[in-house]
Scaffold this active site. Structure first.
Site, PDB file in Angstrom:
ATOM      1  N   PRO A 194       1.430   2.128  -1.042  1.00  0.00           N
ATOM      2  CA  PRO A 194       2.771   2.568  -1.461  1.00  0.00           C
ATOM      3  C   PRO A 194       2.733   3.286  -2.800  1.00  0.00           C
ATOM      4  CG  PRO A 194       2.871   0.350  -0.576  1.00  0.00           C
ATOM      5  CD  PRO A 194       1.413   0.712  -0.666  1.00  0.00           C
ATOM      6  N   CYS A 195       3.484   4.376  -2.898  1.00  0.00           N
ATOM      7  CA  CYS A 195       3.399   5.241  -4.078  1.00  0.00           C
ATOM      8  C   CYS A 195       4.041   4.614  -5.304  1.00  0.00           C
ATOM      9  CB  CYS A 195       4.059   6.584  -3.786  1.00  0.00           C
ATOM     10  SG  CYS A 195       5.845   6.476  -3.497  1.00  0.00           S
ATOM     11  N   GLN A 196       4.806   3.525  -5.158  1.00  0.00           N
ATOM     12  CA  GLN A 196       5.430   2.900  -6.315  1.00  0.00           C
ATOM     13  C   GLN A 196       4.390   2.458  -7.336  1.00  0.00           C
ATOM     14  OE1 GLN A 196       6.071   2.292  -3.165  1.00  0.00           O
ATOM     15  NE2 GLN A 196       8.167   1.645  -2.776  1.00  0.00           N
TER      16      GLN A 196
END
Length: 366
Positions: free
Chosen positions: A74-76
């Site tokens: 996930p890019c978070q």
């Protein structure tokens, strides 16, 4: 060829690779409800319901456990400030999900890996994060002297015969030498077209869901006869298909939807709408493609997800078709979880193409 799927979700990436003849050896998914959907649709796969930290630290995967590793951290997690990226990106605790993905690639040393993420990752922190991710995979000193050649590419769903405007960044890492990716890409496309001539043909909302009958309380409907090549490609041999149930909308939301015409959104209402989405209360058009299917496709305020004719949002089955899931793929869990599963998935048609592309990469070097 053996595959490990990290951050597996409901199994969109795995499905495409399985359809291309790969053996999915294991999958990792932290959410037990989402993992249940994966397990029921991929019953022969060992599914690990665990945090990636646990998988990494316990050494669950070792040398050559797989030929290919797939998945999208996930890019978070990619949140490091620009000036500090080069000094410690891999060790910053905010990037732990990427670090675990990287560590498993390092431990397994697959011939190739596929990493999927949002298109915007290329521009985060002025492109410094993206450059650092590529650099790490190409740095032999970080990978026991066995670096990967990394090929980034933006994939657009409409170019794979999928009726939505989804765009994603794909990083393909290959260990055994430089490749002419453009040539391999075109060869793979030609091979698939020779087998399935309509695979890449442009399709619209009607092509995808036009044959689906009215919704039912339990989501089960008689298997409809395919009317288009796209419906035929996704069709099931089962007597019934599932997940065709509508969301319950408030009376106010239904009244608003009644006033929205095809192609319009909340701006046609002339009232204040509590939504951060510019496409809120948008109604789809039969002859067009959908926007990106998100985890909020079941909510009028979540984007342009109102049915072209009916005063409701898309059903899970309609959203799944727009994502290119086959009709025999069943989603389990409550309404919110199913929306997350479908909205976060990699479209299986894209995954299938990538699987075939990797086959050509591998065969070209052997």
């Amino acid at each position: 060829m053996k595959v490990i799927d990290l951050f597996a979700g409901c199994g969109g990436l795995s499905l495409g690779f399985r359809q291309a003849g790969y053996s999915i050896e294991a999958a990792v998914e932290i959410d037990p409800v989402i993992a249940d959907t994966y397990m029921r649709n991929h019953p022969t796969v060992e599914v690990m319901v665990a945090d990636m930290k646990q998988i990494d630290r316990t050494g669950a995967f070792g040398y050559r456990d797989a030929d290919v590793i797939i998945g999208g951290p996930p890019c978070q997690g990619f949140s490091m400030a620009g000036a500090r990226i080069r000094r410690g990106f891999i060790d910053d605790p905010r990037n732990y999900l990427f670090k675990h993905y990287f560590n498993i690639v390092k431990a397994v040393k697959p011939a190739a890996f596929v990493m999927e993420n949002v298109k915007g990752i290329a521009s985060m922190q002025g492109g410094k994060i993206f450059s650092e991710i590529i650099r790490l995979f190409q740095d032999g000193s970080m990978l026991d002297g066995e670096p990967y050649y990394v090929y980034p590419c933006v994939v657009r769903a409409v170019e794979f015969g999928i009726p939505q405007k989804r765009e994603r960044m794909i990083l393909i890492g290959y260990r055994d030498g430089r490749l002419d990716m453009d040539s391999l890409w075109n060869r793979t496309k030609a091979q698939i077209e020779s087998e399935e001539p309509s695979f890449f043909a442009r399709v619209n909302i009607y092509d995808a869901i036009g044959n689906l009958p009215g919704t039912t309380a339990d989501g089960k409907i008689a298997n409809p006869r395919p009317q288009t090549d796209y419906q035929r490609y996704l069709s099931s041999s089962r007597e019934q298909i599932t997940n065709h149930t509508r969301s319950r909308h408030s009376k106010l939301a239904v009244e608003r939807m009644k006033r929205i015409s095809n192609g319009q959104n909340y701006t046609a209402l002339d009232e204040k709408i509590n939504s951060v989405h510019s496409g809120a209360y948008g109604r789809l058009c039969w002859e067009e493609q959908a926007p990106t299917i998100t985890t909020r496709f079941d909510t009028p305020a979540g984007g342009r997800f109102i049915h072209p004719d009916e005063n409701r949002t898309l059903t899970p089955r309609e959203a799944a078709r727009i994502q290119s899931f086959s009709d025999d793929y069943v989603f389990y869990g409550d309404k919110r979880s199913i929306s997350r599963q479908i909205g976060n998935a990699v479209p299986p048609k894209i995954s299938y193409f990538l699987a075939r592309l990797l086959q050509n990469m591998y065969e070209g070097q052997n």
